[in-house]
Motif scaffolding. Structure first.
Motif, PDB file in Angstrom:
ATOM      1  N   ILE A   1       0.878  -1.169   0.000  1.00  0.00           N
ATOM      2  CA  ILE A   1       0.000   0.000   0.000  1.00  0.00           C
ATOM      3  C   ILE A   1       0.912   1.213   0.000  1.00  0.00           C
ATOM      4  O   ILE A   1       1.879   1.264   0.772  1.00  0.00           O
ATOM      5  CB  ILE A   1      -0.928  -0.014   1.233  1.00  0.00           C
ATOM      6  N   VAL A   2       0.624   2.183  -0.869  1.00  0.00           N
ATOM      7  CA  VAL A   2       1.525   3.325  -1.015  1.00  0.00           C
ATOM      8  C   VAL A   2       0.912   4.659  -0.588  1.00  0.00           C
ATOM      9  O   VAL A   2       1.612   5.665  -0.507  1.00  0.00           O
ATOM     10  CB  VAL A   2       2.061   3.442  -2.456  1.00  0.00           C
TER      11      VAL A   2
ATOM     12  N   THR B   1       1.202   9.274   2.472  1.00  0.00           N
ATOM     13  CA  THR B   1       1.944   8.431   1.549  1.00  0.00           C
ATOM     14  C   THR B   1       3.063   7.742   2.305  1.00  0.00           C
ATOM     15  O   THR B   1       3.486   8.195   3.362  1.00  0.00           O
ATOM     16  CB  THR B   1       2.534   9.231   0.364  1.00  0.00           C
ATOM     17  N   GLY B   2       3.512   6.649   1.770  1.00  0.00           N
ATOM     18  CA  GLY B   2       4.569   5.858   2.396  1.00  0.00           C
ATOM     19  C   GLY B   2       4.577   4.493   1.746  1.00  0.00           C
ATOM     20  O   GLY B   2       4.090   4.330   0.623  1.00  0.00           O
TER      21      GLY B   2
ATOM     22  N   ASP C   1      -9.557  -0.611  10.154  1.00  0.00           N
ATOM     23  CA  ASP C   1      -8.520  -1.111   9.249  1.00  0.00           C
ATOM     24  C   ASP C   1      -7.829   0.048   8.527  1.00  0.00           C
ATOM     25  O   ASP C   1      -6.618   0.026   8.327  1.00  0.00           O
ATOM     26  CB  ASP C   1      -9.112  -2.078   8.224  1.00  0.00           C
ATOM     27  N   ALA C   2      -8.597   1.052   8.129  1.00  0.00           N
ATOM     28  CA  ALA C   2      -8.019   2.217   7.467  1.00  0.00           C
ATOM     29  C   ALA C   2      -7.023   2.921   8.384  1.00  0.00           C
ATOM     30  O   ALA C   2      -5.945   3.339   7.938  1.00  0.00           O
ATOM     31  CB  ALA C   2      -9.123   3.173   7.032  1.00  0.00           C
ATOM     32  N   LYS C   3      -7.356   3.041   9.649  1.00  0.00           N
ATOM     33  CA  LYS C   3      -6.455   3.696  10.613  1.00  0.00           C
ATOM     34  C   LYS C   3      -5.186   2.863  10.812  1.00  0.00           C
ATOM     35  O   LYS C   3      -4.090   3.410  10.928  1.00  0.00           O
ATOM     36  CB  LYS C   3      -7.162   3.919  11.955  1.00  0.00           C
ATOM     37  N   LEU C   4      -5.329   1.550  10.834  1.00  0.00           N
ATOM     38  CA  LEU C   4      -4.179   0.655  10.948  1.00  0.00           C
ATOM     39  C   LEU C   4      -3.265   0.809   9.722  1.00  0.00           C
ATOM     40  O   LEU C   4      -2.037   0.907   9.856  1.00  0.00           O
ATOM     41  CB  LEU C   4      -4.656  -0.794  11.071  1.00  0.00           C
TER      42      LEU C   4
ATOM     43  N   ASN D   1       2.698   5.487   7.874  1.00  0.00           N
ATOM     44  CA  ASN D   1       3.480   6.477   8.611  1.00  0.00           C
ATOM     45  C   ASN D   1       4.669   5.863   9.350  1.00  0.00           C
ATOM     46  O   ASN D   1       5.380   6.563  10.075  1.00  0.00           O
ATOM     47  CB  ASN D   1       2.588   7.241   9.601  1.00  0.00           C
ATOM     48  N   GLY D   2       4.861   4.555   9.192  1.00  0.00           N
ATOM     49  CA  GLY D   2       6.012   3.891   9.800  1.00  0.00           C
ATOM     50  C   GLY D   2       5.863   3.562  11.265  1.00  0.00           C
ATOM     51  O   GLY D   2       6.848   3.309  11.951  1.00  0.00           O
TER      52      GLY D   2
END
Length: 146
Positions: free
Chosen positions: A54-55, A94-95, A134-137, A143-144
């Motif tokens: 996921i980016v 992003t990440g 799940d979105a928050k996870l 965000n690392g």
């Protein structure tokens, strides 16, 4: 807030991120609306760097519109629109999040052995929204923090 998992080809990510446009071959307005969030997952097919990851998460800024202008890399090569149904988006986070690293914590994938069926088409997850937890996870992972 409604979150949707969106699989893309790796080369589409730069257009989504820098040009602020997401496009698909079919009209997705019955699912995705202005104000929703798209969780961008890079498909493993033809991916060199981000396959299976996921980016980013982008916010949908507009209603869907039709545009035949070639803007995505594959469209430019063929000189025609392949993804003419579009929305304007802006990156929220992003990440790089390796999907498999959070798989055991995600609840929307009920059958972990059948992962592929949750990652195909748009919107993915069998055309169901992604639960906010799940979105928050996923956001924490991007965000690392995971």
């Amino acid at each position: 807030m409604t979150y949707w998992l969106i699989p893309i080809q790796e080369d589409m990510w730069d257009t989504i991120r820098y040009e602020g446009v997401y496009g698909y071959k079919q009209d997705l307005s019955q699912y995705i609306a202005k104000g929703d969030y798209l969780i961008i997952y890079v498909s493993k097919y033809y991916a060199k760097v981000y396959g299976g990851k996921i980016v980013g998460i982008v916010k949908v800024l507009t209603e869907w519109y039709h545009d035949e202008t070639p803007i995505f890399p594959e469209e430019k090569v063929r000189n025609r629109a392949l993804f003419p149904y579009r929305v304007r988006v802006e990156p929220v986070t992003t990440g790089v999040c390796d999907f498999k690293s959070i798989l055991d914590k995600i609840v929307f994938i009920e059958d972990k052995a059948q992962l592929a069926k949750y990652l195909r088409n748009a919107p993915a997850n069998l055309k169901r929204p992604i639960p906010e937890q799940d979105a928050k996870l996923i956001e924490e992972c991007l965000n690392g923090h995971i």
